[in-house]
Design a protein around this motif. Structure first.
Motif, PDB file in Angstrom:
ATOM      1  N   ASP A  65       0.833  -1.208   0.000  1.00  0.00           N
ATOM      2  CA  ASP A  65       0.000   0.000   0.000  1.00  0.00           C
ATOM      3  C   ASP A  65       0.866   1.256   0.000  1.00  0.00           C
ATOM      4  N   ASN A  66       1.958   1.228   0.776  1.00  0.00           N
ATOM      5  CA  ASN A  66       2.867   2.375   0.794  1.00  0.00           C
ATOM      6  C   ASN A  66       3.513   2.567  -0.578  1.00  0.00           C
ATOM      7  N   ALA A  67       3.882   1.449  -1.213  1.00  0.00           N
ATOM      8  CA  ALA A  67       4.498   1.522  -2.540  1.00  0.00           C
ATOM      9  C   ALA A  67       3.504   2.069  -3.552  1.00  0.00           C
TER      10      ALA A  67
ATOM     11  N   GLU B 159      12.581  -1.538  -5.696  1.00  0.00           N
ATOM     12  CA  GLU B 159      13.495  -2.248  -4.803  1.00  0.00           C
ATOM     13  C   GLU B 159      14.394  -1.268  -4.045  1.00  0.00           C
ATOM     14  N   ALA B 160      14.843  -0.221  -4.723  1.00  0.00           N
ATOM     15  CA  ALA B 160      15.682   0.778  -4.054  1.00  0.00           C
ATOM     16  C   ALA B 160      14.890   1.492  -2.951  1.00  0.00           C
ATOM     17  N   TRP B 161      13.639   1.825  -3.234  1.00  0.00           N
ATOM     18  CA  TRP B 161      12.773   2.455  -2.225  1.00  0.00           C
ATOM     19  C   TRP B 161      12.574   1.516  -1.032  1.00  0.00           C
ATOM     20  N   ARG B 162      12.296   0.245  -1.313  1.00  0.00           N
ATOM     21  CA  ARG B 162      12.134  -0.738  -0.233  1.00  0.00           C
ATOM     22  C   ARG B 162      13.393  -0.840   0.613  1.00  0.00           C
ATOM     23  N   ASP B 163      14.526  -0.977  -0.042  1.00  0.00           N
ATOM     24  CA  ASP B 163      15.775  -1.170   0.695  1.00  0.00           C
ATOM     25  C   ASP B 163      16.144   0.057   1.508  1.00  0.00           C
ATOM     26  N   ARG B 164      15.806   1.228   0.989  1.00  0.00           N
ATOM     27  CA  ARG B 164      16.150   2.472   1.687  1.00  0.00           C
ATOM     28  C   ARG B 164      15.277   2.689   2.917  1.00  0.00           C
ATOM     29  N   LEU B 165      13.997   2.354   2.831  1.00  0.00           N
ATOM     30  CA  LEU B 165      13.070   2.654   3.928  1.00  0.00           C
ATOM     31  C   LEU B 165      12.779   1.467   4.833  1.00  0.00           C
ATOM     32  N   HIS B 166      12.743   0.270   4.271  1.00  0.00           N
ATOM     33  CA  HIS B 166      12.277  -0.883   5.040  1.00  0.00           C
ATOM     34  C   HIS B 166      13.273  -2.055   5.057  1.00  0.00           C
TER      35      HIS B 166
END
Length: 287
Positions: free
Chosen positions: A152-154, A190-197
């Motif tokens: 949902d955040n993505a 994937e970059a957004w995921r790795d950076r935030l979560h």
């Protein structure tokens, strides 16, 4: 009790040879030397037979080259979710039962495992050009999907449509993107995921190989069946629900999870190919 069959779709076999094989391995036949069509033609000339080399398996039989052939299925409850799952596949071959053969006695051709990637039935020559997972997509396109805890955040950050499947909401993502654009969009996610979560979001890029195309064609079918064009021939692919596969067919050939394939005569005296998967025994589960 007689089986109740439903129509799954239609195929054509202009070469006069029909193949039922493991979808995840169809493209590997050509890597093993002799093309699938040559092996299949030799087996069909003997009335039909089982083909096996390395992890590749298929059954090839003669079929009418001048008509559409029907594919049907009966079902039984899945041990995973109790929903209908394929119990028997039946392929009309459009040929008369040989006068020299007893119509009452099925002809055993061999056995096949249920491929985790699904099964495909179609013309032997057409399947020679089947594009597997590692092949380039013919149209240069791909689909991107994402799902998981932070989906949902993505979606708020990147957008993406809900890709509905039969009976489920399905993941979010984008369809029919140029491959380079699809890869870049997945990398952003994937970059957004790795950076935030660091975790909590799964991302996949599925190029338009024939394996993905038939799975996509069956997204809205209750038995995950869908027809696509391969080599100028309409072939039918059938994907198994992964939960059902895990509980009924996991391990495949290595653990003896294989099921008999026979040639039989139908009520009209024509040949049919049958692949019978025994219903799950729920009584064993209670013991």
């Amino acid at each position: 009790m007689s089986e109740f069959f439903v129509d799954l779709g239609k195929v054509i076999a202009p070469s006069g040879v029909l193949v039922l094989g493991m979808a995840g391995w169809i493209d590997q036949w050509r890597e093993l030397g002799q093309p699938l069509s040559e092996r299949a033609r030799a087996a069909a000339a003997k009335g039909g037979g089982h083909l096996r080399e390395w992890l590749c398996e298929a059954v090839a039989v003669p079929a009418a080259a001048d008509r559409v052939l029907m594919v049907r299925a009966s079902t039984s409850p899945s041990p995973f979710d109790r929903e209908p799952a394929i119990a028997t596949l039946e392929f009309g071959l459009g040929l008369p039962w040989p006068e020299t053969e007893d119509r009452v006695v099925p002809v055993w051709l061999g056995d096949l495992p249920v491929d985790r990637c699904g099964m495909v039935v179609g013309d032997a020559v057409g399947l020679d050009v089947w594009r597997g997972w590692d092949d380039e997509p013919a149209d240069g396109l791909a689909d991107v999907f994402y799902w998981g805890l932070y989906a949902d955040n993505a979606h708020t950050q990147f957008g993406g449509e809900r890709i509905a499947r039969h009976g489920v909401d399905g993941p979010r993502g984008w369809l029919d993107l140029p491959v380079a654009e699809a890869v870049a969009r997945a990398a952003e996610l994937e970059a957004w995921r790795d950076r935030l979560h660091g975790k909590g979001l799964m991302v996949s890029v599925d190029e338009h190989t024939d394996v993905h195309r038939f799975q996509r064609a069956g997204w809205h079918h209750p038995l995950h069946a869908g027809a696509i064009d391969v080599g100028g021939c309409q072939v039918l692919g059938i994907e198994w629900d992964q939960g059902d596969h895990s509980m009924r067919h996991r391990g495949e050939r290595a653990t003896g999870q294989v099921y008999p394939v026979t040639l039989e005569a139908d009520e009209a005296g024509e040949m049919v190919l049958r692949w019978a998967i025994p219903p799950y025994d729920f009584d064993d589960e209670a013991e």
